[in-house]
Motif scaffolding. Structure first.
Motif, PDB file in Angstrom:
ATOM      1  N   VAL A 292       0.837  -1.195   0.000  1.00  0.00           N
ATOM      2  CA  VAL A 292       0.000   0.000   0.000  1.00  0.00           C
ATOM      3  C   VAL A 292       0.873   1.246   0.000  1.00  0.00           C
ATOM      4  O   VAL A 292       0.631   2.192  -0.751  1.00  0.00           O
ATOM      5  CB  VAL A 292      -0.945   0.011   1.215  1.00  0.00           C
ATOM      6  N   GLY A 293       1.905   1.230   0.836  1.00  0.00           N
ATOM      7  CA  GLY A 293       2.803   2.381   0.896  1.00  0.00           C
ATOM      8  C   GLY A 293       3.453   2.670  -0.441  1.00  0.00           C
ATOM      9  O   GLY A 293       3.576   3.833  -0.843  1.00  0.00           O
ATOM     10  N   ALA A 294       3.860   1.611  -1.138  1.00  0.00           N
ATOM     11  CA  ALA A 294       4.496   1.799  -2.441  1.00  0.00           C
ATOM     12  C   ALA A 294       3.511   2.348  -3.467  1.00  0.00           C
ATOM     13  O   ALA A 294       3.850   3.227  -4.272  1.00  0.00           O
ATOM     14  CB  ALA A 294       5.066   0.467  -2.929  1.00  0.00           C
ATOM     15  N   GLU A 295       2.282   1.851  -3.454  1.00  0.00           N
ATOM     16  CA  GLU A 295       1.270   2.305  -4.410  1.00  0.00           C
ATOM     17  C   GLU A 295       0.828   3.745  -4.132  1.00  0.00           C
ATOM     18  O   GLU A 295       0.534   4.503  -5.057  1.00  0.00           O
ATOM     19  CB  GLU A 295       0.045   1.388  -4.356  1.00  0.00           C
ATOM     20  N   ALA A 296       0.782   4.112  -2.854  1.00  0.00           N
ATOM     21  CA  ALA A 296       0.225   5.414  -2.471  1.00  0.00           C
ATOM     22  C   ALA A 296       1.252   6.533  -2.427  1.00  0.00           C
ATOM     23  O   ALA A 296       0.881   7.716  -2.400  1.00  0.00           O
ATOM     24  CB  ALA A 296      -0.432   5.288  -1.090  1.00  0.00           C
ATOM     25  N   GLU A 297       2.529   6.184  -2.458  1.00  0.00           N
ATOM     26  CA  GLU A 297       3.578   7.184  -2.285  1.00  0.00           C
ATOM     27  C   GLU A 297       3.469   8.314  -3.314  1.00  0.00           C
ATOM     28  O   GLU A 297       3.414   8.088  -4.524  1.00  0.00           O
ATOM     29  CB  GLU A 297       4.960   6.528  -2.407  1.00  0.00           C
ATOM     30  N   GLY A 298       3.395   9.557  -2.786  1.00  0.00           N
ATOM     31  CA  GLY A 298       3.315  10.729  -3.649  1.00  0.00           C
ATOM     32  C   GLY A 298       1.947  10.973  -4.253  1.00  0.00           C
ATOM     33  O   GLY A 298       1.765  11.925  -5.024  1.00  0.00           O
ATOM     34  N   LYS A 299       0.960  10.138  -3.909  1.00  0.00           N
ATOM     35  CA  LYS A 299      -0.378  10.272  -4.504  1.00  0.00           C
ATOM     36  C   LYS A 299      -1.451  10.600  -3.472  1.00  0.00           C
ATOM     37  O   LYS A 299      -2.242  11.524  -3.674  1.00  0.00           O
ATOM     38  CB  LYS A 299      -0.760   8.974  -5.236  1.00  0.00           C
ATOM     39  N   ILE A 300      -1.484   9.820  -2.394  1.00  0.00           N
ATOM     40  CA  ILE A 300      -2.526  10.036  -1.384  1.00  0.00           C
ATOM     41  C   ILE A 300      -1.924   9.943   0.020  1.00  0.00           C
ATOM     42  O   ILE A 300      -0.838   9.409   0.210  1.00  0.00           O
ATOM     43  CB  ILE A 300      -3.662   8.993  -1.493  1.00  0.00           C
ATOM     44  N   ASN A 301      -2.662  10.465   0.991  1.00  0.00           N
ATOM     45  CA  ASN A 301      -2.337  10.275   2.400  1.00  0.00           C
ATOM     46  C   ASN A 301      -3.276   9.206   2.944  1.00  0.00           C
ATOM     47  O   ASN A 301      -4.475   9.213   2.649  1.00  0.00           O
ATOM     48  CB  ASN A 301      -2.518  11.585   3.178  1.00  0.00           C
ATOM     49  N   TRP A 302      -2.743   8.295   3.729  1.00  0.00           N
ATOM     50  CA  TRP A 302      -3.545   7.158   4.170  1.00  0.00           C
ATOM     51  C   TRP A 302      -3.161   6.726   5.570  1.00  0.00           C
ATOM     52  O   TRP A 302      -2.121   7.110   6.097  1.00  0.00           O
ATOM     53  CB  TRP A 302      -3.379   5.983   3.198  1.00  0.00           C
ATOM     54  N   SER A 303      -4.011   5.899   6.148  1.00  0.00           N
ATOM     55  CA  SER A 303      -3.723   5.314   7.451  1.00  0.00           C
ATOM     56  C   SER A 303      -4.476   3.994   7.567  1.00  0.00           C
ATOM     57  O   SER A 303      -5.114   3.540   6.614  1.00  0.00           O
ATOM     58  CB  SER A 303      -4.113   6.274   8.577  1.00  0.00           C
ATOM     59  N   VAL A 304      -4.401   3.388   8.758  1.00  0.00           N
ATOM     60  CA  VAL A 304      -4.975   2.062   8.988  1.00  0.00           C
ATOM     61  C   VAL A 304      -5.789   2.069  10.273  1.00  0.00           C
ATOM     62  O   VAL A 304      -5.411   2.709  11.259  1.00  0.00           O
ATOM     63  CB  VAL A 304      -3.862   0.994   9.090  1.00  0.00           C
ATOM     64  N   ALA A 305      -6.915   1.345  10.261  1.00  0.00           N
ATOM     65  CA  ALA A 305      -7.770   1.218  11.445  1.00  0.00           C
ATOM     66  C   ALA A 305      -8.208  -0.234  11.588  1.00  0.00           C
ATOM     67  O   ALA A 305      -8.143  -1.014  10.632  1.00  0.00           O
ATOM     68  CB  ALA A 305      -8.993   2.125  11.306  1.00  0.00           C
ATOM     69  N   PRO A 306      -8.668  -0.626  12.785  1.00  0.00           N
ATOM     70  CA  PRO A 306      -9.191  -1.987  12.955  1.00  0.00           C
ATOM     71  C   PRO A 306     -10.412  -2.214  12.071  1.00  0.00           C
ATOM     72  O   PRO A 306     -11.112  -1.267  11.692  1.00  0.00           O
ATOM     73  CB  PRO A 306      -9.579  -2.032  14.439  1.00  0.00           C
ATOM     74  N   LEU A 307     -10.670  -3.474  11.757  1.00  0.00           N
ATOM     75  CA  LEU A 307     -11.844  -3.814  10.965  1.00  0.00           C
ATOM     76  C   LEU A 307     -13.104  -3.498  11.758  1.00  0.00           C
ATOM     77  O   LEU A 307     -13.208  -3.883  12.929  1.00  0.00           O
ATOM     78  CB  LEU A 307     -11.814  -5.303  10.618  1.00  0.00           C
ATOM     79  N   PRO A 308     -14.069  -2.776  11.171  1.00  0.00           N
ATOM     80  CA  PRO A 308     -15.323  -2.495  11.891  1.00  0.00           C
ATOM     81  C   PRO A 308     -16.009  -3.796  12.310  1.00  0.00           C
ATOM     82  O   PRO A 308     -15.887  -4.826  11.652  1.00  0.00           O
ATOM     83  CB  PRO A 308     -16.142  -1.745  10.832  1.00  0.00           C
TER      84      PRO A 308
END
Length: 440
Positions: A292-308
């Motif tokens: 995910v980090g490689a795909e998102a680098e320079g494109k979007i800001n992202w984070s991770v949360a527990p599964l609802p």
């Protein structure tokens, strides 16, 4: 005559099972040999470890193995890559039938059930309980409980956990902020956020939520979250055509049908459309953080949360374990056990988790200063382990690979709008139960 044929058939089946077990001696003698743990190694021992790690994962495994090999004089571990997990599974079974199995290998629980049935892998309990080479009670209990339980068959442990992961929720932080949305923590929040985040602005279509194409394998988690279960190991039955399963499938299919959720489709994995900004959130493996980090680098800001969670919190943990094959000598088995202990030590499981995105397999690892500091600096890596309390494992049952095939096929058929929910669950129940009955 019929009675004679029946007795003959039973006899032939029994003989074939012994043959598949790769045993020249009766099973009872084999088990006595398996339980023989040498007090020490009398000389140098080289063992092969067959694995399916590739890329950076393989490099990390090599680093750990080199450290182990250099830490003592008597044991040398030779890593043998077998490509994909599918390749590894096929080669392990072929080598076992040819009486040429490796000393140890990675293995999923459903593979291990088959190996145990055919007396191919070693009960590790005598090694764990050995006065000199074993674990103390505290060291055994330090293994995360869901991993201990998943590696136990009738009070005997046949494996130790290695590369373990679970599903988490990846989300685009800017998109949630723009819509003034909180991170969803329940099914209702899931649905509302997916709907709010689905937009078509300036010709740019964004879908609120994404699922991997293999979502069928995750379906039992949603059934458990709805308050149900999918396998009754006590009577070798599956329970997919239930009100709870219908609730779970209605929940998933409802978002797909209204266009607020999608599958990865031709993208293969959801990390690509998420990294492009085509989906605002997606459910994926915690082991995919680096991708995910490689795909998102320079494109979007992202984070991770527990599964609802739904009615209840429930979380399946995937990944393989380490197993030792019965065809190894006593000294090779002891050497493999020492290597297993090294790989799953607190220090090494922290190193593995930091380097790969897999979770530590010991609870003590979560309390080390090294892990706490790492998670503080890299919060995404700590989310999966925060779900340990909700972890579960399916009962060990023959035919699990057939169940998984049915799950993949039937759940995807419903989500692709090729079948109704009722027909999908009915067909899933039949195909999965047929797989179990055939295996038995």
């Amino acid at each position: 005559m019929k009675k004679f044929l029946f007795v003959l058939l039973v006899g032939l089946i029994a003989i074939s099972l012994v043959a598949c077990g790769n045993a020249e001696k009766p099973n009872e003698d084999k088990k006595k040999e398996t339980a023989s743990v040498p007090e020490e190694l009398t000389g140098p021992v080289e063992i092969e470890f067959w694995h399916a790690m590739t890329g950076g994962l393989e490099e990390t495994l090599k680093t750990m193995t080199d450290e182990f090999n250099q830490s003592q004089d008597n044991i040398t571990v030779k890593l043998v890559s077998q490509g994909s997990y599918d390749d590894l599974s096929k080669k392990l079974m072929a080598s076992a039938k040819a009486e040429n199995a490796p000393v140890m290998a990675q293995a999923y629980e459903d593979w291990m059930t088959q190996y145990i049935e055919n007396d191919l892998i070693t009960d590790l309990t005598p090694y764990m309980e050995h006065k000199q080479h074993g674990w103390s009670k505290n060291e055994l209990n330090d293994i995360v409980s869901v991993f201990r339980e998943a590696n136990t068959w009738e009070d005997k442990m046949y494996g130790v956990p290695f590369n373990k992961s679970t599903e988490v929720l990846y989300y685009n932080t800017d998109m949630l902020t723009e819509k003034n949305l909180e991170i969803p923590a329940t099914w209702e929040g899931y649905q509302a956020a997916a709907k709010a985040l689905t937009t078509n602005k300036d010709g740019k279509q964004v879908v609120g939520l994404g699922f991997e194409n293999s979502i069928g394998l995750s379906f039992p988690t949603y059934v458990r979250q709805a308050g149900g279960k999918t396998i009754d190991g006590a009577v070798d039955e599956v329970t997919f055509n239930t009100p709870e399963a219908k609730t779970a499938l209605e929940f998933l299919n409802g978002m797909i049908a209204e266009g607020t959720a999608r599958l990865a489709g031709e993208d293969g994995y959801m990390s690509s459309p998420f990294g492009r900004g085509d989906v605002a959130m997606y459910v994926g493996s915690s082991a995919g953080i680096s991708f995910v980090g490689a795909e998102a680098e320079g494109k979007i800001n992202w984070s991770v949360a527990p599964l609802p969670k739904g009615k209840a919190a429930a979380m399946a943990f995937q990944g393989t374990n380490l197993a030792i094959f019965n065809s190894a000598t006593d000294e090779e088995k002891l050497a493999a056990w020492e290597y297993m202990k090294f790989l799953t030590s607190t220090e090494q499981t922290v190193f593995w988790a930091k380097s790969t995105g897999y979770v530590p397999v010991r609870t003590s690892a979560l309390e080390t200063d090294e892990w706490k500091k790492y998670v503080e600096e890299n919060p995404a890596y700590g989310v999966a382990a925060s779900q340990f309390d909700a972890g579960y494992y399916d009962p060990h049952i023959k035919g699990k690979s057939g169940i998984n095939e049915a799950l993949n096929k039937e759940i995807q058929s419903v989500l692709l709008q090729e079948k109704s929910i009722e027909d999908g669950l009915k067909d899933l129940q039949k195909s999965a139960q047929d797989a179990v009955d055939k295996a038995n």
